[in-house]
Design a protein around this motif. Sequence first.
Motif, PDB file in Angstrom:
ATOM      1  N   GLN A   1       0.886  -1.020   0.068  1.00 50.09           N
ATOM      2  CA  GLN A   1       0.000  -0.132  -0.025  1.00 50.09           C
ATOM      3  C   GLN A   1       1.002   1.113   0.022  1.00 50.09           C
ATOM      4  OE1 GLN A   1      -3.092   0.109   2.951  1.00 50.09           O
ATOM      5  NE2 GLN A   1      -3.109   2.034   3.323  1.00 50.09           N
ATOM      6  N   ASN A   2       0.501   2.225  -0.791  1.00 47.77           N
ATOM      7  CA  ASN A   2       1.034   3.584  -0.528  1.00 47.77           C
ATOM      8  C   ASN A   2       1.050   4.439   0.817  1.00 47.77           C
ATOM      9  OD1 ASN A   2       2.090   3.291  -3.169  1.00 47.77           O
ATOM     10  ND2 ASN A   2       0.460   4.157  -4.127  1.00 47.77           N
ATOM     11  N   LEU A   3       2.114   4.573   1.234  1.00 41.91           N
ATOM     12  CA  LEU A   3       1.934   5.459   2.524  1.00 41.91           C
ATOM     13  C   LEU A   3       1.901   6.988   2.250  1.00 41.91           C
ATOM     14  CD1 LEU A   3       4.650   3.818   4.483  1.00 41.91           C
ATOM     15  CD2 LEU A   3       2.199   3.509   4.903  1.00 41.91           C
ATOM     16  N   ASP A   4       0.997   7.735   3.058  1.00 36.05           N
ATOM     17  CA  ASP A   4       0.833   9.268   2.926  1.00 36.05           C
ATOM     18  C   ASP A   4       2.032   9.713   3.838  1.00 36.05           C
ATOM     19  OD1 ASP A   4       0.361  11.837   3.164  1.00 36.05           O
ATOM     20  OD2 ASP A   4      -1.736  11.572   4.069  1.00 36.05           O
ATOM     21  N   LEU A   5       3.158  10.230   2.960  1.00 39.84           N
ATOM     22  CA  LEU A   5       4.157  10.736   3.300  1.00 39.84           C
ATOM     23  C   LEU A   5       4.291  12.150   3.817  1.00 39.84           C
ATOM     24  CD1 LEU A   5       6.854   8.450   1.635  1.00 39.84           C
ATOM     25  CD2 LEU A   5       5.961   8.020   3.905  1.00 39.84           C
ATOM     26  N   ARG A   6       3.096  12.711   3.368  1.00 42.59           N
ATOM     27  CA  ARG A   6       3.206  14.129   3.764  1.00 42.59           C
ATOM     28  C   ARG A   6       3.293  14.398   5.391  1.00 42.59           C
ATOM     29  NH1 ARG A   6      -2.634  15.459   2.278  1.00 42.59           N
ATOM     30  NH2 ARG A   6      -2.969  13.359   3.373  1.00 42.59           N
ATOM     31  N   ASP A   7       3.759  15.649   5.575  1.00 42.06           N
ATOM     32  CA  ASP A   7       4.155  16.064   7.053  1.00 42.06           C
ATOM     33  C   ASP A   7       2.716  16.167   7.746  1.00 42.06           C
ATOM     34  OD1 ASP A   7       4.742  17.004   9.382  1.00 42.06           O
ATOM     35  OD2 ASP A   7       5.835  18.809   8.615  1.00 42.06           O
TER      36      ASP A   7
ATOM     37  N   VAL B   1      -3.346   2.493  14.484  1.00 44.59           N
ATOM     38  CA  VAL B   1      -3.436   2.617  12.872  1.00 44.59           C
ATOM     39  C   VAL B   1      -4.381   1.311  12.619  1.00 44.59           C
ATOM     40  CG1 VAL B   1      -2.218   1.911  10.802  1.00 44.59           C
ATOM     41  CG2 VAL B   1      -1.086   3.343  12.461  1.00 44.59           C
ATOM     42  N   GLY B   2      -4.295   0.152  13.216  1.00 44.26           N
ATOM     43  CA  GLY B   2      -5.146  -1.148  13.169  1.00 44.26           C
ATOM     44  C   GLY B   2      -5.320  -1.748  11.873  1.00 44.26           C
ATOM     45  N   ASP B   3      -4.580  -1.179  10.796  1.00 44.11           N
ATOM     46  CA  ASP B   3      -4.732  -1.781   9.418  1.00 44.11           C
ATOM     47  C   ASP B   3      -3.579  -2.765   8.999  1.00 44.11           C
ATOM     48  OD1 ASP B   3      -6.121  -1.670   6.810  1.00 44.11           O
ATOM     49  OD2 ASP B   3      -4.400  -0.809   6.125  1.00 44.11           O
ATOM     50  N   ILE B   4      -3.589  -3.745   8.788  1.00 45.00           N
ATOM     51  CA  ILE B   4      -2.400  -4.477   8.554  1.00 45.00           C
ATOM     52  C   ILE B   4      -1.436  -4.067   7.268  1.00 45.00           C
ATOM     53  CG2 ILE B   4      -3.537  -6.497   7.261  1.00 45.00           C
ATOM     54  CD1 ILE B   4      -0.461  -6.842   9.633  1.00 45.00           C
TER      55      ILE B   4
ATOM     56  N   ALA C   1       3.099  -2.009   4.924  1.00 39.47           N
ATOM     57  CA  ALA C   1       3.728  -1.020   4.018  1.00 39.47           C
ATOM     58  C   ALA C   1       4.891  -0.019   4.727  1.00 39.47           C
ATOM     59  CB  ALA C   1       2.632   0.066   3.397  1.00 39.47           C
ATOM     60  N   ALA C   2       4.430   0.232   6.215  1.00 43.16           N
ATOM     61  CA  ALA C   2       5.154   1.058   6.867  1.00 43.16           C
ATOM     62  C   ALA C   2       6.520   0.310   7.314  1.00 43.16           C
ATOM     63  CB  ALA C   2       4.574   1.641   8.152  1.00 43.16           C
TER      64      ALA C   2
END
Length: 65
Positions: free
Chosen positions: A3-9, A49-52, A57-58
């Motif tokens: 999954q793509n991570l949201d890497l915004r600050d 976070v609760g989402d595998i 992805a992290a």
Amino acid sequence: MSQNLDLRDRLHPHGDDFYELLMAAHDGLDFDQSAALNARLVLLLANEVGDINSLTAAIERAATS
């Protein structure tokens, strides 16, 4: 990556505040105590976070950074 991570600050404008809290939590700890604190923090945040898929992805991102 699964999954793509949201890497915004997303901490802005509180990134420095978070960093100060994190460093203060480690004050006076030896290496093993610091590692244990980090492990507990990771588990608490993973539960939040609760989402595998996001967690996978992290982990992948952190392992290759």
